[in-house]
Design a protein around this motif. Structure first.
Motif, PDB file in Angstrom:
ATOM      1  N   UNK A 250       5.211  -1.817  12.440  1.00 47.23           N
ATOM      2  CA  UNK A 250       4.972  -1.926  13.885  1.00 47.23           C
ATOM      3  C   UNK A 250       4.583  -0.584  14.488  1.00 47.23           C
TER       4      UNK A 250
ATOM      5  N   UNK B 163      -7.700  -4.204   1.250  1.00 44.64           N
ATOM      6  CA  UNK B 163      -6.324  -3.763   1.430  1.00 44.64           C
ATOM      7  C   UNK B 163      -5.951  -3.882   2.898  1.00 44.64           C
ATOM      8  N   UNK B 164      -4.695  -3.647   3.190  1.00 46.11           N
ATOM      9  CA  UNK B 164      -4.237  -3.651   4.578  1.00 46.11           C
ATOM     10  C   UNK B 164      -3.952  -2.221   5.016  1.00 46.11           C
TER      11      UNK B 164
ATOM     12  N   UNK C  74      -8.091   5.836   9.250  1.00 46.27           N
ATOM     13  CA  UNK C  74      -7.606   6.967   8.438  1.00 46.27           C
ATOM     14  C   UNK C  74      -6.697   6.469   7.316  1.00 46.27           C
ATOM     15  N   UNK C  75      -5.771   5.612   7.705  1.00 47.11           N
ATOM     16  CA  UNK C  75      -4.841   5.105   6.693  1.00 47.11           C
ATOM     17  C   UNK C  75      -5.557   4.199   5.694  1.00 47.11           C
TER      18      UNK C  75
ATOM     19  N   UNK D  50      -3.185   0.137   8.994  1.00 49.17           N
ATOM     20  CA  UNK D  50      -3.114   0.061  10.450  1.00 49.17           C
ATOM     21  C   UNK D  50      -4.368   0.602  11.139  1.00 49.17           C
ATOM     22  N   UNK D  51      -5.052   1.553  10.518  1.00 52.30           N
ATOM     23  CA  UNK D  51      -6.237   2.137  11.147  1.00 52.30           C
ATOM     24  C   UNK D  51      -7.148   2.726  10.069  1.00 52.30           C
TER      25      UNK D  51
ATOM     26  N   UNK E 223       3.074   1.935  13.089  1.00 58.32           N
ATOM     27  CA  UNK E 223       1.708   2.300  12.724  1.00 58.32           C
ATOM     28  C   UNK E 223       0.701   1.483  13.525  1.00 58.32           C
ATOM     29  N   UNK E 224       1.021   0.223  13.758  1.00 56.39           N
ATOM     30  CA  UNK E 224       0.140  -0.623  14.571  1.00 56.39           C
ATOM     31  C   UNK E 224       0.079  -0.094  16.004  1.00 56.39           C
TER      32      UNK E 224
ATOM     33  N   UNK F 264      -6.875  -6.438   7.681  1.00 52.47           N
ATOM     34  CA  UNK F 264      -7.477  -6.342   6.349  1.00 52.47           C
ATOM     35  C   UNK F 264      -8.740  -5.474   6.417  1.00 52.47           C
TER      36      UNK F 264
ATOM     37  N   UNK G  14       2.461   8.857  13.163  1.00 49.94           N
ATOM     38  CA  UNK G  14       2.567   7.419  13.439  1.00 49.94           C
ATOM     39  C   UNK G  14       3.981   7.005  13.843  1.00 49.94           C
TER      40      UNK G  14
ATOM     41  N   UNK H 147      -1.344  -6.615  -4.841  1.00 53.81           N
ATOM     42  CA  UNK H 147      -2.252  -6.360  -3.714  1.00 53.81           C
ATOM     43  C   UNK H 147      -3.623  -7.025  -3.930  1.00 53.81           C
TER      44      UNK H 147
ATOM     45  N   UNK I 117     -17.433  -7.710   9.004  1.00 56.88           N
ATOM     46  CA  UNK I 117     -18.444  -8.080   8.014  1.00 56.88           C
ATOM     47  C   UNK I 117     -18.998  -9.455   8.330  1.00 56.88           C
TER      48      UNK I 117
ATOM     49  N   UNK J 231       0.836  -1.206   0.000  1.00 62.46           N
ATOM     50  CA  UNK J 231       0.000   0.000   0.000  1.00 62.46           C
ATOM     51  C   UNK J 231       0.869   1.254   0.000  1.00 62.46           C
TER      52      UNK J 231
ATOM     53  N   UNK K 254      -1.670 -12.190   4.214  1.00 60.63           N
ATOM     54  CA  UNK K 254      -0.597 -11.750   3.323  1.00 60.63           C
ATOM     55  C   UNK K 254       0.774 -11.978   3.940  1.00 60.63           C
TER      56      UNK K 254
ATOM     57  N   UNK L  42       0.661 -11.310  19.488  1.00 58.59           N
ATOM     58  CA  UNK L  42      -0.059 -10.171  18.926  1.00 58.59           C
ATOM     59  C   UNK L  42       0.273 -10.028  17.447  1.00 58.59           C
ATOM     60  N   UNK L  43      -0.750  -9.730  16.674  1.00 58.65           N
ATOM     61  CA  UNK L  43      -0.534  -9.536  15.236  1.00 58.65           C
ATOM     62  C   UNK L  43       0.274  -8.279  14.989  1.00 58.65           C
ATOM     63  N   UNK L  44       1.313  -8.419  14.209  1.00 57.97           N
ATOM     64  CA  UNK L  44       2.116  -7.225  13.928  1.00 57.97           C
ATOM     65  C   UNK L  44       1.804  -6.644  12.557  1.00 57.97           C
ATOM     66  N   UNK L  45       1.305  -7.499  11.673  1.00 54.39           N
ATOM     67  CA  UNK L  45       0.962  -6.945  10.363  1.00 54.39           C
ATOM     68  C   UNK L  45      -0.403  -6.254  10.447  1.00 54.39           C
ATOM     69  N   UNK L  46      -0.657  -5.408   9.467  1.00 47.71           N
ATOM     70  CA  UNK L  46      -1.870  -4.597   9.519  1.00 47.71           C
ATOM     71  C   UNK L  46      -3.114  -5.418   9.177  1.00 47.71           C
TER      72      UNK L  46
ATOM     73  N   UNK M 160      -5.059 -10.195  -1.711  1.00 49.48           N
ATOM     74  CA  UNK M 160      -6.377 -10.110  -1.068  1.00 49.48           C
ATOM     75  C   UNK M 160      -7.251 -11.287  -1.470  1.00 49.48           C
TER      76      UNK M 160
ATOM     77  N   UNK N 280      -1.981   3.039  16.163  1.00 53.11           N
ATOM     78  CA  UNK N 280      -3.416   2.748  16.046  1.00 53.11           C
ATOM     79  C   UNK N 280      -3.972   2.270  17.386  1.00 53.11           C
TER      80      UNK N 280
END
Ligand SMILES: [Fe+2]
Ligand SMILES: [Fe+2]
Lengths: 252, 95, 316
Positions: free
Chosen positions: C298, B27-28, B33-34, B30-31, C300-301, B8, A147, C81, B60, A36, C94, B2-6, C85, C304
């Motif tokens: 990390x 898409x992936x 806004x992103x 982190x939050x 960004x996570x 979905x 961030x 991407x 969903x 992304x 992923x 804990x999940x480190x990847x963002x 998905x 969040x």
């Protein structure tokens, strides 16, 4: 100095800022921290290269010697490039790129917000189109500053260092010379001195929200307006100009 | 762990004013806004949209294939819900 | 047991009637594995495929070419991407898929292990590599797995400029100086055979091919796709005035298609095995991006999480 010459210089500066920073950003293509982000960074790069093209085309027109966007983009010597030093600095790690982008976007945003009202109609038209994109660039680099600043201990430390390291290159953005004086007097572009305090305020506010320290003011590098660059510039040009120099006069 | 990847996200794009949002893809991010910002860069690069919704995929809920018969088949024979079920003489004109 | 039989019957019926299989539908384990493997492999190819072309962004010879190439490679990131998905709908995220690529347990298209040495290679890649990919992807729009099919439809729409972008580069070179034309011919010489290899081994030697066809995951065999690509590409090469590096290439009036020479399958299997000119560099580049990006992801996570906690506090 004649207005025509000043305007030509001015357009080259704007164009070179966009071209060189867009060129640097495009190096992230295929190497970003997540797919992304690759896509997002390339969008910014494409916007900037688009701005560069419009500005070069107009610069060529103003100069009146028949130089095309490619003549200006690829066939000048190092001293003739007028981009701000900060645009040519290495990408470093992602925090370095974000910090560089945020400091520049903030400047670019304030500058183009004024150029929208330029007395030169073409400049105003280019700015009107570009400002929408620059506003988005600023939003993204700001969000990422937050961030990384307020993320993990590691990211906080890293991006704080990025800002500290880049700080001495920010003064160069605001240096004014003879061309600027002519441009300001003609109502084509803003007095950079009026932008500086707002830039400082805005940067300070975002850094504070990102739990980052505002770097200390000290010695500032300068020289871009007379084409005195960092060592990095020559390497950028050796790649950028490779084809045009190796095969002069060809169509591509 | 804990999940480190963002996580979905699912992206819904309104292609132009007046139309409803339609699922564009995932898409992936982190939050939220992103996610919106990434959705803009990933799914509207060719002028595909004027508005974006995002929702984290885990929120969903959906019907299951095993429910299909009881959920959807019963409505197949309720033809009185369709205009063609009713006989109106041609002379009346369009209705 | 009987329930499983019912489900299998429903699945078979769907395949027979061209009804797409959706993520939550029952499907045989082997089908799930087959589709997942194919989508993951396809996704990896899109992303690794960014690297050879990426090698020329900084050196693109004009502003117009630079933005076109950049936009093209950006699309490939998008394709990766979309496909990741689609793969994720079958329950593998992923991050896991990417790790499999980096650990070498997942494959990607062998073509991207060839180097892009000159600017003409960028033309040849767009023309031939994207051209071959499009032949494959058009077929895959009709694949039986819903998310894969939808990703393909989106991808095919975006692909439409990629091949034209490459061909236009070739055309410009071929209308240019002798040196430029030689550059174009050299690129064709190097990319022709590897492009044909993109369709994979002949169906009779391809372990997954028959089953993929039966499940309608693939709608055409490797050999037919390859033939289709050759038949449509020869006249494009003629128009450029370039020579395809295959002395056996000849129109066969009877069959209504071209006869052509022999693919060097030993080279193909070696490149797949990791002995191609750029295998190591490609994986190293992806590994570096993954490793160097870890702290960014990390951060960004973490941000969040903090933001969500702050919001909860405010609400309380
Ligand atoms: Fe693609
Ligand atoms: Fe492509």
């Amino acid at each position: 100095m004649e207005q025509k010459e000043a305007l030509f210089n001015y357009l080259l500066r704007l164009g070179d800022n966009a071209a060189i920073l867009g060129h640097k950003l495009s190096e992230w293509c295929g190497h970003g921290p997540e797919l992304e982000e690759d896509i997002a960074v390339i969008n910014t790069a494409l916007d900037l290269l688009g701005h560069a093209r419009s500005l070069y085309m107009y610069a060529g027109e103003v100069e009146g010697k028949g130089r095309t966007e490619d003549d200006l983009a690829f066939l000048r010597i190092e001293r003739e490039y007028r981009n701000a030093l900060i645009c040519e600095l290495p990408n470093g790690h992602y925090g370095d790129t974000i910090a560089r982008q945020f400091l520049f976007d903030q400047f670019n945003y304030l500058l183009f917000s004024e150029l929208v009202n330029s007395k030169d109609e073409t400049v105003a038209a280019i700015a009107a189109k570009a400002i929408k994109e620059i506003r988005y660039h600023l939003r993204r680099s700001m969000e990422w500053t937050l961030r990384l600043g307020d993320g993990t201990e590691e990211s906080h430390k890293k991006i704080q260092e990025s800002f500290n390291d880049l700080w001495s290159y920010t003064g160069d953005l605001f240096v004014e010379d003879e061309s600027d004086a002519v441009i300001v007097a003609a109502g084509i572009g803003p007095d950079l001195n009026t932008i500086l305090p707002i830039w400082r305020e805005n940067v300070k506010a975002v850094l504070a929200e990102a739990t980052l320290e505002m770097p200390e003011d000290g010695w500032m590098h300068s020289g871009s307006k007379s084409g005195r660059h960092t060592e990095h510039m020559g390497h950028i040009l050796s790649e950028l100009q490779y084809m045009q120099r190796a095969y002069p006069g060809c169509e591509w | 762990m804990e999940r480190k990847d963002w996580p979905l996200w699912e992206v819904f794009v309104r292609s132009k004013a007046g139309l409803s949002h339609k699922h564009a893809g995932s898409l992936h991010a982190p939050d939220a806004e992103m996610a919106i910002s990434n959705a803009r860069d990933v799914y509207t690069r060719r002028n595909e949209g004027v508005s974006i919704w995002v929702v984290e995929s885990k929120h969903i809920h959906s019907t299951l294939e095993t429910d299909t018969e009881s959920m959807f088949d019963p409505n197949a024979d309720k033809i009185y819900r369709h205009p063609t079920f009713y006989d109106i003489p041609d002379e009346v004109g369009h209705m | 047991m009987s329930e499983e039989k019912d489900l299998q019957a429903i699945f078979d019926k769907k395949i027979e009637n061209e009804v797409k299989i959706e993520p939550k539908d029952w499907m045989p384990d082997a089908y799930r594995k087959n589709v997942l493997r194919q989508m993951a492999q396809h996704a990896h190819s899109e992303v690794v495929g960014m690297l050879p072309e990426g090698n020329w962004i900084a050196r693109a010879p004009s502003m117009r070419r630079k933005v076109a190439l950049l936009a093209k490679i950006q699309d490939e990131a998008g394709h990766g991407l979309y496909l990741y998905s689609a793969a994720e709908t079958l329950g593998k995220d992923r991050d896991t898929l990417v790790r499999e690529l980096l650990e070498g347990t997942a494959k990607y298209s062998s073509i991207f292990n060839y180097p892009a040495l000159t600017w003409a290679d960028i033309g040849a890649v767009g023309w031939l590599v994207d051209g071959a990919a499009i032949v494959n992807q058009i077929m895959l729009q009709k694949t039986s797995y819903g998310p894969y099919s939808r990703a393909m439809i989106r991808i095919c729409k975006e692909e439409s400029f990629h091949q034209r972008q490459g061909y236009e580069i070739m055309l410009t070179l071929c209308r240019g100086t002798d040196e430029q034309k030689a550059m174009a011919q050299d690129a064709l010489n190097r990319f022709w055979w590897p492009s044909l290899m993109m369709f994979g081994p002949s169906d009779k030697d391809s372990p997954h091919s028959a089953q993929s066809m039966a499940w309608k995951v693939k709608r055409m065999g490797n050999d037919d796709l390859r033939q289709k690509f050759i038949d449509q590409t020869v006249k494009q090469a003629d128009f450029l005035g370039l020579t395809i590096p295959d002395p056996e290439l000849k129109w066969n009036e009877e069959k209504g298609q071209y006869d052509w020479g022999q693919i060097d399958w030993e080279e193909f299997f070696n490149v797949i095995k990791g002995n191609g000119p750029c295998n190591k560099e490609r994986l190293a580049a992806r590994q570096a991006a993954y490793d160097n990006g870890a702290w960014v992801r990390e951060a960004a996570t973490a941000y969040a999480k903090k933001k969500a906690e702050r919001k909860d506090k405010e609400a309380a």
